[in-house]
Design a protein around this motif. Structure first.
Motif, PDB file in Angstrom:
ATOM      1  N   SER A  51      -1.878  11.833   2.429  1.00  0.00           N
ATOM      2  CA  SER A  51      -2.905  12.618   2.416  1.00  0.00           C
ATOM      3  C   SER A  51      -4.194  12.378   2.247  1.00  0.00           C
ATOM      4  O   SER A  51      -5.338  12.854   2.436  1.00  0.00           O
ATOM      5  N   ASN A  52      -4.330  11.144   1.473  1.00  0.00           N
ATOM      6  CA  ASN A  52      -5.746  10.491   1.311  1.00  0.00           C
ATOM      7  C   ASN A  52      -5.863   9.171   1.888  1.00  0.00           C
ATOM      8  O   ASN A  52      -6.633   8.333   1.672  1.00  0.00           O
ATOM      9  N   GLY A  53      -5.020   9.269   3.094  1.00  0.00           N
ATOM     10  CA  GLY A  53      -5.240   8.001   4.064  1.00  0.00           C
ATOM     11  C   GLY A  53      -6.801   7.775   4.473  1.00  0.00           C
ATOM     12  O   GLY A  53      -7.408   6.643   4.559  1.00  0.00           O
ATOM     13  N   GLU A  54      -7.286   8.984   5.139  1.00  0.00           N
ATOM     14  CA  GLU A  54      -8.637   8.749   5.706  1.00  0.00           C
ATOM     15  C   GLU A  54      -9.677   8.426   4.461  1.00  0.00           C
ATOM     16  O   GLU A  54     -10.680   7.674   4.726  1.00  0.00           O
ATOM     17  N   GLU A  55      -9.589   9.009   3.372  1.00  0.00           N
ATOM     18  CA  GLU A  55     -10.294   8.769   2.273  1.00  0.00           C
ATOM     19  C   GLU A  55     -10.324   7.221   2.029  1.00  0.00           C
ATOM     20  O   GLU A  55     -11.368   6.612   1.674  1.00  0.00           O
ATOM     21  N   PHE A  56      -9.159   6.714   1.658  1.00  0.00           N
ATOM     22  CA  PHE A  56      -8.927   5.298   1.745  1.00  0.00           C
ATOM     23  C   PHE A  56      -9.744   4.383   2.723  1.00  0.00           C
ATOM     24  O   PHE A  56     -10.332   3.509   2.323  1.00  0.00           O
ATOM     25  N   LEU A 112       0.807  -1.208   0.042  1.00  0.00           N
ATOM     26  CA  LEU A 112       0.035  -0.156   0.025  1.00  0.00           C
ATOM     27  C   LEU A 112       0.780   1.301  -0.108  1.00  0.00           C
ATOM     28  O   LEU A 112       0.578   2.311  -0.612  1.00  0.00           O
ATOM     29  N   GLY A 113       2.009   1.269   0.762  1.00  0.00           N
ATOM     30  CA  GLY A 113       2.959   2.354   0.490  1.00  0.00           C
ATOM     31  C   GLY A 113       3.857   2.338  -0.564  1.00  0.00           C
ATOM     32  O   GLY A 113       4.868   3.018  -0.393  1.00  0.00           O
ATOM     33  N   GLU A 114       3.737   1.747  -1.631  1.00  0.00           N
ATOM     34  CA  GLU A 114       4.358   1.681  -2.781  1.00  0.00           C
ATOM     35  C   GLU A 114       4.792   3.259  -3.350  1.00  0.00           C
ATOM     36  O   GLU A 114       3.902   3.946  -3.190  1.00  0.00           O
ATOM     37  N   GLY A 115       6.253   3.366  -3.022  1.00  0.00           N
ATOM     38  CA  GLY A 115       6.672   4.834  -3.655  1.00  0.00           C
ATOM     39  C   GLY A 115       6.684   5.938  -2.455  1.00  0.00           C
ATOM     40  O   GLY A 115       6.418   6.965  -2.476  1.00  0.00           O
ATOM     41  N   MET A 116       6.469   5.164  -1.405  1.00  0.00           N
ATOM     42  CA  MET A 116       6.106   6.120  -0.054  1.00  0.00           C
ATOM     43  C   MET A 116       7.316   7.142   0.082  1.00  0.00           C
ATOM     44  O   MET A 116       8.451   6.779   0.255  1.00  0.00           O
ATOM     45  N   THR A 117       6.954   8.347   0.425  1.00  0.00           N
ATOM     46  CA  THR A 117       7.697   9.249   0.917  1.00  0.00           C
ATOM     47  C   THR A 117       7.045  10.061   2.065  1.00  0.00           C
ATOM     48  O   THR A 117       5.646   9.849   2.366  1.00  0.00           O
ATOM     49  N   ASP A 118       7.656  11.051   2.648  1.00  0.00           N
ATOM     50  CA  ASP A 118       6.874  11.767   3.892  1.00  0.00           C
ATOM     51  C   ASP A 118       5.671  12.481   3.218  1.00  0.00           C
ATOM     52  O   ASP A 118       4.759  12.994   3.976  1.00  0.00           O
ATOM     53  N   LYS A 119       5.709  12.783   2.119  1.00  0.00           N
ATOM     54  CA  LYS A 119       4.510  13.582   1.343  1.00  0.00           C
ATOM     55  C   LYS A 119       3.676  12.639   0.373  1.00  0.00           C
ATOM     56  O   LYS A 119       3.002  13.104  -0.373  1.00  0.00           O
ATOM     57  N   ALA A 120       3.798  11.369   0.470  1.00  0.00           N
ATOM     58  CA  ALA A 120       3.113  10.386  -0.463  1.00  0.00           C
ATOM     59  C   ALA A 120       1.592  10.285  -0.394  1.00  0.00           C
ATOM     60  O   ALA A 120       1.111  10.744   0.774  1.00  0.00           O
ATOM     61  N   THR A 121       0.995  10.191  -1.441  1.00  0.00           N
ATOM     62  CA  THR A 121      -0.270   9.634  -1.447  1.00  0.00           C
ATOM     63  C   THR A 121      -0.537   8.134  -1.910  1.00  0.00           C
ATOM     64  O   THR A 121       0.400   7.640  -2.265  1.00  0.00           O
ATOM     65  N   ILE A 122      -1.447   7.763  -1.668  1.00  0.00           N
ATOM     66  CA  ILE A 122      -1.963   6.150  -1.906  1.00  0.00           C
ATOM     67  C   ILE A 122      -2.102   6.145  -3.150  1.00  0.00           C
ATOM     68  O   ILE A 122      -3.162   6.587  -3.994  1.00  0.00           O
ATOM     69  N   GLY A 123      -1.504   5.076  -4.270  1.00  0.00           N
ATOM     70  CA  GLY A 123      -1.997   4.982  -5.596  1.00  0.00           C
ATOM     71  C   GLY A 123      -2.956   4.312  -5.972  1.00  0.00           C
ATOM     72  O   GLY A 123      -3.393   3.399  -5.111  1.00  0.00           O
TER      73      GLY A 123
END
Length: 303
Positions: free
Chosen positions: A86-91, A37-48
């Motif tokens: 940033s879209n964690g709650e949305e997911f 789920l954290g693919e490409g994760m950085t401190d400002k990442a969004t979930i793809g």
């Protein structure tokens, strides 16, 4: 029967359990699906989108499995990637809408607490539990169920594999230096002075125990309470550093799905053992999921 679905940065896990006649949880089943789920994760990442779809598939499979086996309570929890993106709650809302399972996103300190409860239980000595995950690393110190200092670091095998080039000695050195910097920024050193036992949980340490024993198939009974020493970590790190990705995929004790992120996880463990001068760390196959079995009735106090 109760089912816990742990939606992690690297994988989704299912734990099914029921209470015995003594009121203690008996583990009935454990399953894991690597969804990254954290693919490409950085401190400002969004979930793809791709990561979402893989994870939704795994959660759907586990929800159906739990219902089929008669689970009356199904709880889902999100960790590092879901609290940072940033879209964690949305997911989380997407998961609930799709399967009717409420998702609670844990704070870093909550994750540290429940990992401690799952691994240390009612330990009779001052114990520190370290959980090296995909997106974060938690440390929690306690005595029995009395929990003291706890901290969550933005250090994880998926996150740091993105941030550092762990295929080179320079990249691994930079990651180790970064770990030391984060450790120094806390007051944990003082809290660790009286710790008598260190326990490690999460995919990095269980994989390390499995690799050191060259297990053809993961065996929780052989992983549980396995003791890792600094020399073991150095040996595996040196070995992994000289292996190709394909070689890692075929290494005994290591899941192919972890081949690209295991080095970062081992560097984090190596850094932690060196910084806190640990002579050994005991591996636990019981971890966050077990601690979350009682999350509806117990919760940490803020410290």
């Amino acid at each position: 029967m109760r089912a816990i679905i742990d939606i992690g940065t690297n994988s989704v896990r299912l734990l099914m359990a029921e209470k015995d006649e003594k009121g203690e949880w008996k583990i009935l089943r454990k399953e894991l699906r690597s969804t990254r789920l954290g693919e490409g994760m950085t401190d400002k990442a969004t979930i793809g989108q791709g990561a979402k779809e893989r994870t939704l598939s795994a959660v759907g499979e586990f929800t159906a499995m739990a219902k089929l086996e008669g689970a009356k309570d199904i709880f889902a929890y999100g960790t590092s990637i879901m609290r940072d993106a940033s879209n964690g709650e949305e997911f989380a809302d997407e998961v609930t809408a799709a399967f009717g399972v409420p998702v609670r996103i844990l704070s870093g300190k909550e994750e540290a607490y429940y990992s401690y409860i799952g691994a240390a239980g009612t330990s009779g000595v001052i114990t520190s539990v370290v959980d090296i995950g995909g997106g974060s690393t938690e440390i929690c110190v306690g005595f029995g169920t009395d929990v003291g200092a706890r901290h969550s670091f933005r250090l994880g095998c998926v996150r740091c594999s993105k941030q550092f080039d762990t295929t080179t000695a320079r990249g691994r050195g930079e990651l180790k230096k970064y770990c030391f910097t984060l450790f120094r920024e806390t007051d944990l050193m003082e809290s660790m002075r009286n710790v008598k036992r260190w326990i490690g949980v999460g995919g990095t340490v269980t994989s390390l125990a499995s690799m050191l024993q060259e297990l053809e198939v993961y065996d929780s009974s052989k992983v549980q309470d396995y003791v890792i020493h600094p020399a073991d970590v150095s040996e595996i790190l040196e070995k992994l550093s000289q292996m190709s990705y394909d070689d890692k995929c075929h290494m005994k004790g290591l899941l192919p799905s972890r081949a690209d992120i295991i080095v970062a996880g081992v560097v984090i463990l190596d850094s932690l053992m060196e910084y806190f001068a640990l002579s050994e760390i005991t591996v636990s196959d019981r971890d966050l999921s077990e601690g979350l079995l009682d999350a509806d009735v117990i919760s940490p106090t803020e410290k």
